[in-house]
Design an enzyme around this catalytic site. Structure first.
Site, PDB file in Angstrom:
ATOM      1  N   MET A  32      23.477  24.938  34.630  1.00 45.80           N
ATOM      2  CA  MET A  32      24.374  25.420  33.576  1.00 45.80           C
ATOM      3  C   MET A  32      25.808  25.402  34.094  1.00 45.80           C
ATOM      4  O   MET A  32      26.102  25.995  35.135  1.00 45.80           O
ATOM      5  CB  MET A  32      23.976  26.833  33.140  1.00 45.80           C
ATOM      6  CG  MET A  32      22.629  26.913  32.432  1.00 45.80           C
ATOM      7  SD  MET A  32      22.147  28.604  32.007  1.00 45.80           S
ATOM      8  CE  MET A  32      21.567  29.194  33.616  1.00 45.80           C
ATOM      9  N   CYS A  38      22.668  16.608  27.711  1.00 47.32           N
ATOM     10  CA  CYS A  38      23.799  17.479  27.380  1.00 47.32           C
ATOM     11  C   CYS A  38      24.342  17.139  25.993  1.00 47.32           C
ATOM     12  O   CYS A  38      24.681  15.985  25.717  1.00 47.32           O
ATOM     13  CB  CYS A  38      24.902  17.355  28.421  1.00 47.32           C
ATOM     14  SG  CYS A  38      26.336  18.399  28.063  1.00 47.32           S
ATOM     15  N   GLY A  74      16.975  28.899  31.563  1.00 41.36           N
ATOM     16  CA  GLY A  74      18.426  28.914  31.586  1.00 41.36           C
ATOM     17  C   GLY A  74      18.987  30.265  31.196  1.00 41.36           C
ATOM     18  O   GLY A  74      19.170  31.158  32.023  1.00 41.36           O
ATOM     19  N   ARG A  75      19.240  30.461  29.915  1.00 41.93           N
ATOM     20  CA  ARG A  75      19.913  31.675  29.434  1.00 41.93           C
ATOM     21  C   ARG A  75      19.193  32.963  29.798  1.00 41.93           C
ATOM     22  O   ARG A  75      19.812  34.013  29.936  1.00 41.93           O
ATOM     23  CB  ARG A  75      20.113  31.591  27.922  1.00 41.93           C
ATOM     24  CG  ARG A  75      21.170  30.590  27.504  1.00 41.93           C
ATOM     25  CD  ARG A  75      21.281  30.479  26.000  1.00 41.93           C
ATOM     26  NE  ARG A  75      20.055  29.977  25.384  1.00 41.93           N
ATOM     27  CZ  ARG A  75      19.837  29.924  24.078  1.00 41.93           C
ATOM     28  NH1 ARG A  75      20.762  30.359  23.250  1.00 41.93           N
ATOM     29  NH2 ARG A  75      18.707  29.435  23.595  1.00 41.93           N
ATOM     30  N   ASP A  97      14.098  28.572  25.332  1.00 44.36           N
ATOM     31  CA  ASP A  97      13.720  29.881  24.777  1.00 44.36           C
ATOM     32  C   ASP A  97      12.655  30.625  25.573  1.00 44.36           C
ATOM     33  O   ASP A  97      11.763  31.249  24.987  1.00 44.36           O
ATOM     34  CB  ASP A  97      13.251  29.737  23.322  1.00 44.36           C
ATOM     35  CG  ASP A  97      14.360  29.329  22.382  1.00 44.36           C
ATOM     36  OD1 ASP A  97      15.531  29.417  22.786  1.00 44.36           O
ATOM     37  OD2 ASP A  97      14.050  28.916  21.247  1.00 44.36           O
ATOM     38  N   ASN A 139      11.375  23.263  28.776  1.00 44.76           N
ATOM     39  CA  ASN A 139      12.601  24.054  28.781  1.00 44.76           C
ATOM     40  C   ASN A 139      12.970  24.476  27.357  1.00 44.76           C
ATOM     41  O   ASN A 139      12.909  23.665  26.442  1.00 44.76           O
ATOM     42  CB  ASN A 139      13.733  23.216  29.406  1.00 44.76           C
ATOM     43  CG  ASN A 139      15.094  23.878  29.324  1.00 44.76           C
ATOM     44  OD1 ASN A 139      16.069  23.235  28.924  1.00 44.76           O
ATOM     45  ND2 ASN A 139      15.207  25.133  29.687  1.00 44.76           N
TER      46      ASN A 139
END
Length: 333
Positions: free
Chosen positions: A26, A119, A247-248, A225, A223
């Site tokens: 990220m 991306c 990620g998040r 959620d 990948n």
């Protein structure tokens, strides 16, 4: 030199216990300071750097500007460098440069190179890189071959989406699977969907089936959620994928990958916030604006009494000492 060459030919992917869990790349998030915090409090099985321009790595000036992205320490390993670009010649040169990070000062070089083909950022797409390559599978394959040619034995992988404007797994993914990549990460959305809709893990399952049919042993990483490790394990089982990338979900939570579950107190969060800030200032203040840390503060300072007021104060700071004064003042209450 022989030691470097011997090390570089190790395919670390083969040694991972399934399902394995990865830190997503990220921009302005997965820098050396952030990764060091995760390595200490809840290390994932594999870490990714922020993505880095292959074109930028092809000249001395660009390398100086991008040097901070390639900072790392041995505790982070295995560590994969993610690159992006649309010029095969520059992709090869960038991989050659990355592959020269051999054993030095107790470190042992990077463990792999990943090519960003997913991306959705407009500036990246305008360059013909990132998700733009979904529309140019012939060029995408040429880029993969160029990366492998320049990687000096480092395993090459790809991270992508399931399509550009629509789901096109059956036409896009088989093109990638024809090449000698070791792993394929699938973000379970199209480029058009960005992160505006829920990730569809049925797409991941579909990609897994194609990879297994190909019979080349290419690992598939899902990948999108992922809420927590239990959710990651469930999604892995349902999609039958080899690994899961998060990620998040790791924002403000360096304990995310910690296998020993425990209650994280407000004091724990604030102490780690301070530690993270101090490390950022020490390692990256010459390269990045301090405001980069504020996205982390929004995540660290959340869900407890007085969090909103504390966040507001932290949005005004510009140094570790300012942050320390505010946090110490809060903790004395």
């Amino acid at each position: 030199m022989n030691l470097v060459r011997k090390y570089k030919k190790v395919n670390f992917w083969k040694g991972l216990k399934k399902p394995f869990f990865c830190l997503a790349p990220m921009s302005d998030v997965t820098d050396v300071a952030f990764r060091t915090m995760l390595a200490k409090y809840g290390k994932p099985d594999v870490m990714w750097t922020e993505f880095i321009s292959a074109d930028g790595l092809c000249n001395t000036e660009g390398r100086k500007k991008l040097a901070h992205i390639l900072k790392y320490n041995k505790k982070e390993k295995p560590l994969v460098v993610q690159i992006f670009g649309a010029n095969p010649v520059n992709i090869k040169k960038a991989c050659q440069f990355i592959s020269k990070f051999g054993p030095s000062k107790g470190r042992a070089g990077f463990d792999g190179i990943d090519i960003n083909m997913g991306c959705p950022d407009k500036s990246v797409v305008r360059q013909g890189a990132g998700s733009a390559l979904i529309k140019k599978p012939k060029l995408a394959r040429e880029i993969i071959r160029a990366a492998i040619s320049g990687a000096n034995g480092l395993p090459v992988s790809v991270k992508t989406r399931v399509g550009f404007n629509k789901e096109e797994i059956n036409t896009w993914i088989p093109e990638l699977l024809k090449e000698d990549i070791k792993a394929l990460t699938i973000h379970a959305r199209t480029r058009k969907e960005m992160s505006k809709v829920s990730a569809n893990w049925d797409y991941v399952k579909k990609v897994v089936a194609l990879a297994k049919k190909g019979g080349k042993g290419i690992l598939v990483i899902g990948n999108g959620d992922v809420v927590d490790i239990d959710d990651a394990r469930r999604k892995s089982r349902e999609a039958n994928c080899d690994g899961v990338m998060i990620g998040r979900g790791v924002f403000g939570n360096p304990w995310f990958f910690n296998k020993k579950k425990r209650e994280i107190s407000v004091e724990d969060k604030l102490k780690v916030l301070l530690e993270h800030t101090k490390l950022f200032e020490k390692l990256l203040s010459k390269y990045k604006n301090f405001d980069v840390m504020k996205k982390h503060y929004k995540a660290y300072v959340n869900g407890f009494y007085g969090a909103k007021e504390l966040r507001v104060k932290l949005m005004q700071v510009n140094s570790f000492n300012e942050v320390k004064d505010i946090i110490f003042s809060y903790m004395k209450k």
